[in-house]
Design an enzyme around this catalytic site. Structure first.
Site, short mmCIF file in Angstrom:
data_model
loop_
_atom_site.label_atom_id
_atom_site.label_comp_id
_atom_site.label_asym_id
_atom_site.label_seq_id
_atom_site.Cartn_x
_atom_site.Cartn_y
_atom_site.Cartn_z
N HIS A 113 -9.80 1.26 4.73
CA HIS A 113 -8.54 1.47 5.45
C HIS A 113 -8.81 2.49 6.57
O HIS A 113 -9.58 3.42 6.40
CB HIS A 113 -7.48 1.98 4.48
N GLU A 115 -5.95 -4.85 10.46
CA GLU A 115 -4.96 -3.79 10.70
C GLU A 115 -5.33 -3.05 11.97
O GLU A 115 -6.13 -2.11 11.93
CB GLU A 115 -4.97 -2.78 9.54
N ASN A 127 0.86 -1.18 0.00
CA ASN A 127 0.00 0.00 0.00
C ASN A 127 0.90 1.23 0.00
O ASN A 127 1.48 1.59 1.02
CB ASN A 127 -0.91 -0.03 1.25
N TRP A 128 1.02 1.84 -1.16
CA TRP A 128 1.93 2.99 -1.29
C TRP A 128 1.30 4.29 -0.77
O TRP A 128 1.94 5.34 -0.79
CB TRP A 128 2.39 3.15 -2.75
N LYS A 129 0.04 4.22 -0.41
CA LYS A 129 -0.66 5.39 0.15
C LYS A 129 -0.45 6.61 -0.77
O LYS A 129 -0.34 6.44 -1.98
CB LYS A 129 -0.21 5.65 1.59
N GLY A 166 2.72 -1.09 4.47
CA GLY A 166 2.73 0.33 4.16
C GLY A 166 4.15 0.83 3.92
O GLY A 166 4.74 0.58 2.86
N SER A 170 2.98 -2.08 10.58
CA SER A 170 4.44 -2.12 10.82
C SER A 170 5.08 -3.43 10.35
O SER A 170 6.01 -3.92 11.00
CB SER A 170 4.76 -1.89 12.30
P1 13P Z 1 2.71 0.47 7.88
O1 13P Z 1 3.20 -0.81 7.29
O2 13P Z 1 3.47 1.68 7.48
O3 13P Z 1 2.51 0.34 9.37
O4 13P Z 1 1.24 0.71 7.28
C1 13P Z 1 0.31 -0.28 7.39
C2 13P Z 1 -0.85 0.05 6.53
O5 13P Z 1 -1.59 0.95 6.83
C3 13P Z 1 -1.01 -0.72 5.28
O6 13P Z 1 -2.24 -0.52 4.73
#
Ligand code: 13P
Length: 264
Positions: A97, A169, A12-14, A238, A217
């Site tokens: 999400h 999550e 998930n590159w957000k 993420g 994480s």
């Molecule tokens: P992180 O891996 O940065 O904690 O993010 C998790 C996330 O929100 C994936 O959708």
């Protein structure tokens, strides 16, 4: 090979990487990642990068996911993109999400409508559920997971639910929300709750075959421990997915573990 027998790793590159940067990262990942029949690698770039990446990716290695879309198929909704428009581009879409629920005020009902719209347009939802720190402290985890799941899936048939991917999550474990490392026992407990909810509503077969991912994480150091949690079929990554060393190491670890489990 059924989906259930593959390990699924989703990046998930957000809201990171412009189209050029996204393309560069795919080039780098392509060099490092081998074709794995039993590890499914899914990339969720920004909406803007989906089209160019769909032409660039080696489809034997990567599948694409959107990070959200609008629940209506078309209409006067300025700035939005519908699942109908994404139909040919992506296999998956991340829905619900916690960042969308918290920052964009997506209600349980909006999440439910998005899940239904994705399925209607033949896109598999990756439905995110998870409690906040306060909810966990107050002993509300079971209720929160129950409410999120029941509402989100309520407009689907049993067959459609079987195909949904659920990502657990916990909000408190996401790197940008606190990044506390979840213990395998906490994840295992939550996955049991999720599967027993599904069992109650849709029966044993669906509960056993629905895929459940863990997110929060996950990096190249933590991945193996998380994938070893019983009932976990993969990970939603993420921050670490933006780093090609870390993300390709995550895929390698998933591959090694998959074979260890199968051979052992
Ligand atoms: P992180 O891996 O940065 O904690 O993010 C998790 C996330 O929100 C994936 O959708």
């Amino acid at each position: 090979m059924s989906n259930m027998n593959k390990t699924m790793i989703v990046a998930n590159w957000k809201m990171h990487l412009n189209a050029h940067e996204a393309s560069l990262l795919v080039h780098r990942l392509d060099d490092r990642i081998k074709i794995h029949r039993d590890v499914e690698v899914v990339l969720a770039p920004s909406m803007l990068s989906l089209q160019p990446l769909s032409l660039q990716i080696d489809r034997r290695k990567f599948r694409l996911a959107a990070q959200t879309a609008n629940e209506h198929d078309q209409g006067a909704f300025t700035g939005e993109v519908s699942f109908t428009m994404l139909h040919d581009l992506v296999h998956y879409v991340i829905i619900g999400h916690s960042e969308r629920r918290i920052y964009f005020h997506e209600t349980f009902e909006v999440v439910r409508d998005k899940v239904a719209a994705a399925v209607r347009n033949k896109i598999t939802p990756i439905l995110c559920v998870g409690e906040t720190h306060v909810e966990r402290k107050n002993g509300e985890t079971k209720q929160v997971l129950h409410d999120q799941l029941v509402t989100a899936l309520s407009n689907l048939t049993t067959e459609e639910v079987e195909n949904v991917v659920i990502a657990y999550e916990p909000v408190w474990a996401i790197s940008t929300f606190g990044g506390e490392l979840a213990k395998p026992s906490q994840i295992s407990e939550a996955v049991d709750l999720i599967r027993s909810q599904i069992r109650e509503l849709y029966g044993e077969r669906v509960a056993a075959s629905v895929r459940v991912l863990y997110g929060g994480s996950v990096d190249d150091h933590t991945i193996s421990g998380y994938l070893e949690v019983p009932g976990i079929n993969g990970a939603l990554v993420g921050a670490a997915s933006l780093n090609y060393h870390k993300f390709s190491a995550i895929i390698d670890a998933a591959y090694r573990l998959h074979h260890k489990v199968k051979e052992g």
